[in-house]
Design a protein around this motif. Structure first.
Motif, PDB file in Angstrom:
ATOM      1  N   PRO A 150     -44.217  16.026  26.189  1.00 46.24           N
ATOM      2  CA  PRO A 150     -43.289  17.155  26.352  1.00 46.24           C
ATOM      3  C   PRO A 150     -42.232  17.167  25.251  1.00 46.24           C
ATOM      4  O   PRO A 150     -41.916  16.129  24.668  1.00 46.24           O
ATOM      5  N   ALA A 151     -41.707  18.338  24.988  1.00 46.64           N
ATOM      6  CA  ALA A 151     -40.705  18.485  23.927  1.00 46.64           C
ATOM      7  C   ALA A 151     -39.480  19.207  24.470  1.00 46.64           C
ATOM      8  O   ALA A 151     -39.572  20.022  25.400  1.00 46.64           O
ATOM      9  N   ASP A 152     -38.327  18.894  23.883  1.00 48.40           N
ATOM     10  CA  ASP A 152     -37.078  19.545  24.270  1.00 48.40           C
ATOM     11  C   ASP A 152     -36.778  20.716  23.332  1.00 48.40           C
ATOM     12  O   ASP A 152     -37.339  20.817  22.240  1.00 48.40           O
ATOM     13  N   ASN A 153     -35.882  21.573  23.793  1.00 48.28           N
ATOM     14  CA  ASN A 153     -35.369  22.674  22.969  1.00 48.28           C
ATOM     15  C   ASN A 153     -36.472  23.590  22.452  1.00 48.28           C
ATOM     16  O   ASN A 153     -36.444  24.039  21.297  1.00 48.28           O
ATOM     17  N   MET A 154     -37.454  23.868  23.303  1.00 45.11           N
ATOM     18  CA  MET A 154     -38.523  24.779  22.902  1.00 45.11           C
ATOM     19  C   MET A 154     -38.014  26.227  22.928  1.00 45.11           C
ATOM     20  O   MET A 154     -37.173  26.591  23.752  1.00 45.11           O
ATOM     21  N   LYS A 155     -38.548  27.024  22.026  1.00 45.98           N
ATOM     22  CA  LYS A 155     -38.133  28.418  21.918  1.00 45.98           C
ATOM     23  C   LYS A 155     -39.098  29.303  22.697  1.00 45.98           C
ATOM     24  O   LYS A 155     -40.309  29.215  22.521  1.00 45.98           O
ATOM     25  N   GLU A 156     -38.541  30.155  23.553  1.00 50.40           N
ATOM     26  CA  GLU A 156     -39.391  31.105  24.282  1.00 50.40           C
ATOM     27  C   GLU A 156     -39.900  32.174  23.322  1.00 50.40           C
ATOM     28  O   GLU A 156     -39.128  32.798  22.595  1.00 50.40           O
ATOM     29  N   ILE A 157     -41.232  32.366  23.321  1.00 48.15           N
ATOM     30  CA  ILE A 157     -41.847  33.337  22.406  1.00 48.15           C
ATOM     31  C   ILE A 157     -42.181  34.641  23.117  1.00 48.15           C
ATOM     32  O   ILE A 157     -41.870  35.725  22.628  1.00 48.15           O
ATOM     33  N   TYR A 158     -42.805  34.548  24.280  1.00 46.74           N
ATOM     34  CA  TYR A 158     -43.106  35.774  25.030  1.00 46.74           C
ATOM     35  C   TYR A 158     -43.415  35.438  26.486  1.00 46.74           C
ATOM     36  O   TYR A 158     -43.623  34.276  26.847  1.00 46.74           O
ATOM     37  N   GLN A 159     -43.454  36.472  27.317  1.00 48.38           N
ATOM     38  CA  GLN A 159     -43.806  36.348  28.726  1.00 48.38           C
ATOM     39  C   GLN A 159     -45.038  37.188  29.008  1.00 48.38           C
ATOM     40  O   GLN A 159     -45.270  38.221  28.369  1.00 48.38           O
ATOM     41  N   SER A 160     -45.826  36.738  29.972  1.00 41.33           N
ATOM     42  CA  SER A 160     -47.028  37.483  30.329  1.00 41.33           C
ATOM     43  C   SER A 160     -47.412  37.133  31.764  1.00 41.33           C
ATOM     44  O   SER A 160     -46.631  36.520  32.493  1.00 41.33           O
ATOM     45  N   ALA A 161     -48.617  37.540  32.155  1.00 40.88           N
ATOM     46  CA  ALA A 161     -49.119  37.233  33.495  1.00 40.88           C
ATOM     47  C   ALA A 161     -50.636  37.111  33.430  1.00 40.88           C
ATOM     48  O   ALA A 161     -51.285  37.660  32.529  1.00 40.88           O
ATOM     49  N   VAL A 162     -51.200  36.381  34.364  1.00 41.83           N
ATOM     50  CA  VAL A 162     -52.652  36.191  34.424  1.00 41.83           C
ATOM     51  C   VAL A 162     -53.297  37.496  34.872  1.00 41.83           C
ATOM     52  O   VAL A 162     -52.965  38.036  35.935  1.00 41.83           O
ATOM     53  N   ARG A 163     -54.214  38.003  34.051  1.00 42.09           N
ATOM     54  CA  ARG A 163     -54.884  39.265  34.348  1.00 42.09           C
ATOM     55  C   ARG A 163     -56.312  39.004  34.831  1.00 42.09           C
ATOM     56  O   ARG A 163     -56.817  37.888  34.785  1.00 42.09           O
ATOM     57  N   LEU A 164     -56.965  40.088  35.276  1.00 45.25           N
ATOM     58  CA  LEU A 164     -58.292  39.965  35.878  1.00 45.25           C
ATOM     59  C   LEU A 164     -59.291  39.319  34.929  1.00 45.25           C
ATOM     60  O   LEU A 164     -60.117  38.490  35.338  1.00 45.25           O
ATOM     61  N   ASP A 165     -59.220  39.658  33.643  1.00 44.25           N
ATOM     62  CA  ASP A 165     -60.161  39.127  32.662  1.00 44.25           C
ATOM     63  C   ASP A 165     -59.905  37.657  32.350  1.00 44.25           C
ATOM     64  O   ASP A 165     -60.726  37.004  31.707  1.00 44.25           O
ATOM     65  N   ASP A 166     -58.786  37.117  32.820  1.00 41.79           N
ATOM     66  CA  ASP A 166     -58.431  35.727  32.535  1.00 41.79           C
ATOM     67  C   ASP A 166     -59.020  34.732  33.535  1.00 41.79           C
ATOM     68  O   ASP A 166     -59.082  33.541  33.247  1.00 41.79           O
ATOM     69  N   ILE A 167     -59.408  35.195  34.732  1.00 44.33           N
ATOM     70  CA  ILE A 167     -59.788  34.261  35.782  1.00 44.33           C
ATOM     71  C   ILE A 167     -61.295  34.023  35.803  1.00 44.33           C
ATOM     72  O   ILE A 167     -62.091  34.867  35.390  1.00 44.33           O
ATOM     73  N   ASP A 168     -61.683  32.832  36.283  1.00 44.64           N
ATOM     74  CA  ASP A 168     -63.086  32.434  36.306  1.00 44.64           C
ATOM     75  C   ASP A 168     -63.590  32.290  37.736  1.00 44.64           C
ATOM     76  O   ASP A 168     -62.976  32.791  38.682  1.00 44.64           O
ATOM     77  N   PHE A 169     -64.721  31.572  37.910  1.00 46.82           N
ATOM     78  CA  PHE A 169     -65.328  31.379  39.223  1.00 46.82           C
ATOM     79  C   PHE A 169     -64.354  30.785  40.242  1.00 46.82           C
ATOM     80  O   PHE A 169     -64.438  31.065  41.433  1.00 46.82           O
ATOM     81  N   ASN A 170     -63.456  29.934  39.759  1.00 52.39           N
ATOM     82  CA  ASN A 170     -62.504  29.286  40.652  1.00 52.39           C
ATOM     83  C   ASN A 170     -61.307  30.171  40.985  1.00 52.39           C
ATOM     84  O   ASN A 170     -60.403  29.738  41.700  1.00 52.39           O
ATOM     85  N   HIS A 171     -61.316  31.396  40.439  1.00 52.30           N
ATOM     86  CA  HIS A 171     -60.219  32.349  40.621  1.00 52.30           C
ATOM     87  C   HIS A 171     -58.921  31.839  39.996  1.00 52.30           C
ATOM     88  O   HIS A 171     -57.829  32.166  40.457  1.00 52.30           O
ATOM     89  N   HIS A 172     -59.066  31.021  38.950  1.00 54.03           N
ATOM     90  CA  HIS A 172     -57.914  30.530  38.200  1.00 54.03           C
ATOM     91  C   HIS A 172     -58.106  30.886  36.727  1.00 54.03           C
ATOM     92  O   HIS A 172     -59.220  31.172  36.283  1.00 54.03           O
ATOM     93  N   MET A 173     -57.029  30.846  35.983  1.00 54.17           N
ATOM     94  CA  MET A 173     -57.089  31.171  34.566  1.00 54.17           C
ATOM     95  C   MET A 173     -58.049  30.210  33.858  1.00 54.17           C
ATOM     96  O   MET A 173     -57.924  28.987  33.969  1.00 54.17           O
ATOM     97  N   ASN A 174     -59.003  30.769  33.129  1.00 51.86           N
ATOM     98  CA  ASN A 174     -60.019  29.980  32.447  1.00 51.86           C
ATOM     99  C   ASN A 174     -59.424  29.190  31.294  1.00 51.86           C
ATOM    100  O   ASN A 174     -58.453  29.621  30.661  1.00 51.86           O
ATOM    101  N   ASN A 175     -60.008  28.011  31.005  1.00 54.96           N
ATOM    102  CA  ASN A 175     -59.429  27.124  29.983  1.00 54.96           C
ATOM    103  C   ASN A 175     -59.308  27.782  28.616  1.00 54.96           C
ATOM    104  O   ASN A 175     -58.334  27.551  27.900  1.00 54.96           O
ATOM    105  N   ALA A 176     -60.272  28.601  28.230  1.00 52.73           N
ATOM    106  CA  ALA A 176     -60.206  29.250  26.918  1.00 52.73           C
ATOM    107  C   ALA A 176     -59.074  30.266  26.848  1.00 52.73           C
ATOM    108  O   ALA A 176     -58.536  30.538  25.768  1.00 52.73           O
ATOM    109  N   LYS A 177     -58.684  30.805  27.987  1.00 50.26           N
ATOM    110  CA  LYS A 177     -57.587  31.774  28.020  1.00 50.26           C
ATOM    111  C   LYS A 177     -56.234  31.102  27.778  1.00 50.26           C
ATOM    112  O   LYS A 177     -55.307  31.724  27.260  1.00 50.26           O
ATOM    113  N   TYR A 178     -56.123  29.824  28.154  1.00 52.10           N
ATOM    114  CA  TYR A 178     -54.881  29.091  27.883  1.00 52.10           C
ATOM    115  C   TYR A 178     -54.659  28.950  26.378  1.00 52.10           C
ATOM    116  O   TYR A 178     -53.551  29.142  25.884  1.00 52.10           O
ATOM    117  N   ILE A 179     -55.720  28.598  25.650  1.00 48.44           N
ATOM    118  CA  ILE A 179     -55.552  28.428  24.204  1.00 48.44           C
ATOM    119  C   ILE A 179     -55.354  29.786  23.532  1.00 48.44           C
ATOM    120  O   ILE A 179     -54.675  29.884  22.506  1.00 48.44           O
TER     121      ILE A 179
END
Length: 249
Positions: A150-179
């Motif tokens: 973990p790092a301190d003093n990180m700068k916020e770049i943007y905000q978003s939300a998990v969308r329908l195209d982001d989720i997989d079979f487990n109904h969670h955000m898919n790993n490739a979507k995180y990157i």
């Protein structure tokens, strides 16, 4: 009796796999890895649906990738994967991306966990899942950076939300979507003359549909960047990306 210890498939690098500079996107690398791992798990009968019968499911915990050379748009590549002999609770899986002549372009190592479907708690690996397999000892990366600090003093770049195209079979955000979310923390000017030479990702908590998150960034140095995805006041994902000058690799 199982004996399939590795899996190989050929792909063609398409226009959808590269970014605005024609360079392979980190999400494309993870998609290739995910595709062959899924196919191999089906052969080994440890796939999503097989584990579901035992009220279990896989999650990707950590992944490290090193890029020796980038394939070009239209190139034929071969993606190879194989599991490492599992320990009590985690299962490693390695990957290679090769060119048409068999030269190594990209290497990856990953850690997977099995979770209980109801409690989402980590379960011990059932030894029967991998019985009859002769495991490969060779690691794609010998000393991977498994933990992103973990790092301190990180700068916020943007905000978003998990969308329908982001989720997989487990109904969670898919790993490739995180990157993808991490990669979107950069502007074109920041990476115009650079290419990612390695990246490590720690997946720390699941994110579901419509869940809001914040993407933060910190430069440790000119070519060493930490990205953190935070949701509900805790980190959901932490990534470290190391860059190098674009020398036409």
């Amino acid at each position: 009796m199982k004996s399939v210890c590795s899996y190989t498939r050929k792909f063609i690098v398409t226009i959808y796999d590269v970014d605005f500079r024609g360079v392979l996107k980190p999400s494309s690398i993870l998609n290739y890895f995910q595709e062959v791992a899924t196919s191999h798990s089906l052969e080994l009968k440890v796939d999503y649906f097989s584990l579901l019968k035992h009220n279990e499911f896989w999650i990707l915990s950590r992944i490290c990738v090193e890029i020796d050379k980038y394939p070009k748009l239209g190139d034929e590549i071969t993606v190879v994967t194989y599991p490492i002999e599992p320990r009590m609770v985690d299962c490693d899986r390695d990957y290679y991306i090769l060119d048409k002549d068999g030269n190594t372009l990209i290497r990856g190592v990953s850690k997977w966990l099995i979770l209980d479907l109801e409690t989402h708690k980590i379960k011990r690996v059932n030894p029967n899942y991998f019985s009859g397999i002769e495991f490969i000892d060779k690691r794609a990366i010998e000393n991977p950076c498994w933990k992103v600090e973990p790092a301190d003093n990180m700068k916020e770049i943007y905000q978003s939300a998990v969308r329908l195209d982001d989720i997989d079979f487990n109904h969670h955000m898919n790993n490739a979507k995180y990157i993808t979310a991490a990669f979107n923390a950069f502007s074109p000017e920041e990476i115009l003359d650079k290419r990612i030479k390695s990246f490590s990702i720690n997946f720390l908590s699941e994110m579901s549909f419509n869940q809001e998150y914040v993407v933060k960034k910190l430069y440790n140095s000119q070519n060493d960047v930490i990205i953190e995805i935070e949701s509900d006041n805790k980190p959901a994902c932490r990534a470290q990306l190391l860059f190098e000058a674009d020398n036409g690799l």
